[in-house]
Design an enzyme around this catalytic site. Sequence first.
Site, short mmCIF file in Angstrom:
data_model
loop_
_atom_site.label_atom_id
_atom_site.label_comp_id
_atom_site.label_asym_id
_atom_site.label_seq_id
_atom_site.Cartn_x
_atom_site.Cartn_y
_atom_site.Cartn_z
N HIS A 43 0.21 -11.10 5.34
CA HIS A 43 -1.15 -10.57 5.34
C HIS A 43 -1.77 -10.71 3.96
O HIS A 43 -1.09 -10.61 2.94
CB HIS A 43 -1.17 -9.09 5.77
CG HIS A 43 -0.47 -8.17 4.83
ND1 HIS A 43 -1.14 -7.47 3.86
CD2 HIS A 43 0.84 -7.84 4.71
CE1 HIS A 43 -0.27 -6.73 3.17
NE2 HIS A 43 0.93 -6.94 3.67
N CYS A 58 5.53 -7.84 7.56
CA CYS A 58 5.60 -7.01 6.35
C CYS A 58 5.70 -5.54 6.74
O CYS A 58 5.19 -5.13 7.79
CB CYS A 58 4.36 -7.25 5.49
SG CYS A 58 4.38 -6.35 3.92
N ASP A 114 4.11 -3.19 5.46
CA ASP A 114 2.83 -2.53 5.23
C ASP A 114 2.43 -1.72 6.46
O ASP A 114 2.42 -2.23 7.58
CB ASP A 114 1.76 -3.57 4.92
CG ASP A 114 0.48 -2.96 4.36
OD1 ASP A 114 -0.15 -2.17 5.09
OD2 ASP A 114 0.12 -3.27 3.22
#
Length: 222
Positions: free
Chosen positions: A108, A52, A54
């Site tokens: 996650h 991801c 993130d």
Amino acid sequence: MPHTDITNYLRQTHERVFEHNCQWAADKKLKDPEFFVKLSAGQNPEYLWIGCSDSRIPAEQITGLEPGDAFVHRNIANLVCNTDLNVMSVITYAVEHLQVKHIVVCGHYGCGGVKAAMTAKNLGLLNPWLRNIRDVYRLHEKELDAIADAEARYNRLVELNVYEQCRNVVKTACVQQSYAKNKFPIVHGWVFGFNDGLLKDLKIDFEGILKDIQKIYNLTEE
């Protein structure tokens, strides 16, 4: 914030990166004088990491890997879509040219993309991207709807999304053909937890998935 403060802040945060970079390079060279000689010689990574975007999940730092150990691709909610030429090109290059031994799809808990996909709201340009996660929910609707606790349902969708993206990796011709010839790469599904900093191995049954999907998606023939 006054304009002068913003200007100073932008300059400081820009310069900070270069200060950290200089310190990192000096530390690496101190520990291993040949580090950058070896780094410039080429890459031979063992892993392809699909994670991801993130900012809290730097692949190398949470796994203890070094530069050159992992070929990395990141996007919102770690999706592997067959219409996304970016991720498809990354997988093909990693498998056919770098000959990675492991492909990791890492999601996650607390994923904003998955959370957004669970929200009945028009998100504009993000709609077609998040539709892939909503499709994951649709595929596993019975299991997810049976989970009463909203947080537990959210976490389970994170895991199921990783599982489905692993399936999408296995559907690719390059992965199927390489495994038929070389017995690698193996596809793994992991989930990172912010609460403890640990990776959870979903223990994806790669060979089982491969056998199952090849009933329809058998691309081993040239």
